[in-house]
Design an enzyme around this catalytic site. Structure first.
Site, PDB file in Angstrom:
ATOM      1  CG  PHE A  49      -1.938  -1.102   1.217  1.00 51.74           C
ATOM      2  CD1 PHE A  49      -3.091  -1.040   0.444  1.00 51.74           C
ATOM      3  CD2 PHE A  49      -1.704  -2.231   1.989  1.00 51.74           C
ATOM      4  CE1 PHE A  49      -3.997  -2.086   0.463  1.00 51.74           C
ATOM      5  CE2 PHE A  49      -2.604  -3.285   2.011  1.00 51.74           C
ATOM      6  CZ  PHE A  49      -3.757  -3.207   1.243  1.00 51.74           C
ATOM      7  CG  HIS A  50       4.613   1.375   0.212  1.00 53.14           C
ATOM      8  ND1 HIS A  50       4.474   0.350   1.125  1.00 53.14           N
ATOM      9  CD2 HIS A  50       5.658   1.031  -0.548  1.00 53.14           C
ATOM     10  CE1 HIS A  50       5.402  -0.548   0.915  1.00 53.14           C
ATOM     11  NE2 HIS A  50       6.132  -0.168  -0.095  1.00 53.14           N
TER      12      HIS A  50
END
Ligand code: T46
Length: 140
Positions: A49-50
């Site tokens: 999630f980045h």
């Protein structure tokens, strides 16, 4: 997809087993400054999630299998890593999520830089804003 490349490594094998060498600035396009590995991940867990501003990485699933979701505001791709003789190069500006870790998966990651928390863009909205700003500027 731009800044992403799926690679098959040369693999040497004989009756004693297999060996896949990876050399920085040769097999992968950067010098390796850091190595880490992700393991003992429950099947229902999603990580990542980045995106990264500058970091380049190569992901190799040396045991088991794992799915990698790669995403930009323009493209999306899911790659399954399930073979230690294959790897995934991920350059800057790509959103990633790792999920569906199966069979005691061990995900080995080779990185071009030391750990730097300021290189991370976390939160998809923030990433999308950063990406659009960055590539809008480049088009001018
Ligand atoms: C990436 C994907 C594929 C460190 O102290 N040093 C390190 O080199 C790394 C990678 C992490 N950490 C610490 C920071 C956190 O407290 O380890 C903890 C877990 O890291 P994170 O939540 O960032 O892990 P993932 O699996 O979400 O992401 C990692 C990498 O951070 C990231 O660069 O691309 O794997």
């Amino acid at each position: 997809m731009k800044n992403v490349e799926f690679k098959k490594f040369n693999t040497y094998y004989d009756k004693y087993g297999k060996l896949s060498p990876i050399e920085g600035e040769d097999t992968i396009p950067f010098a390796i400054k850091r190595v880490y590995y992700i393991y003992e991940v429950e099947e229902n867990v999603r990580r990542g999630f980045h995106s990264h501003k500058n970091l380049e990485q190569a992901l190799i699933c040396v045991h088991g299998s794992v799915k990698i979701l790669l995403k930009t505001p323009e493209e999306e791709q899911i790659i399954t890593l399930d073979n230690p003789s294959e790897g995934l190069y991920i350059g800057p500006d790509i959103w990633r999520e790792m999920y569906d870790f199966q069979d005691s998966a061990v995900l080995l990651v080779l990185a071009s830089e030391h750990y730097n928390i300021d290189d991370y863009i976390r939160g998809y909205d923030e990433y999308e804003k950063y990406y659009k700003e960055k590539f809008k500027k480049k088009e001018k």
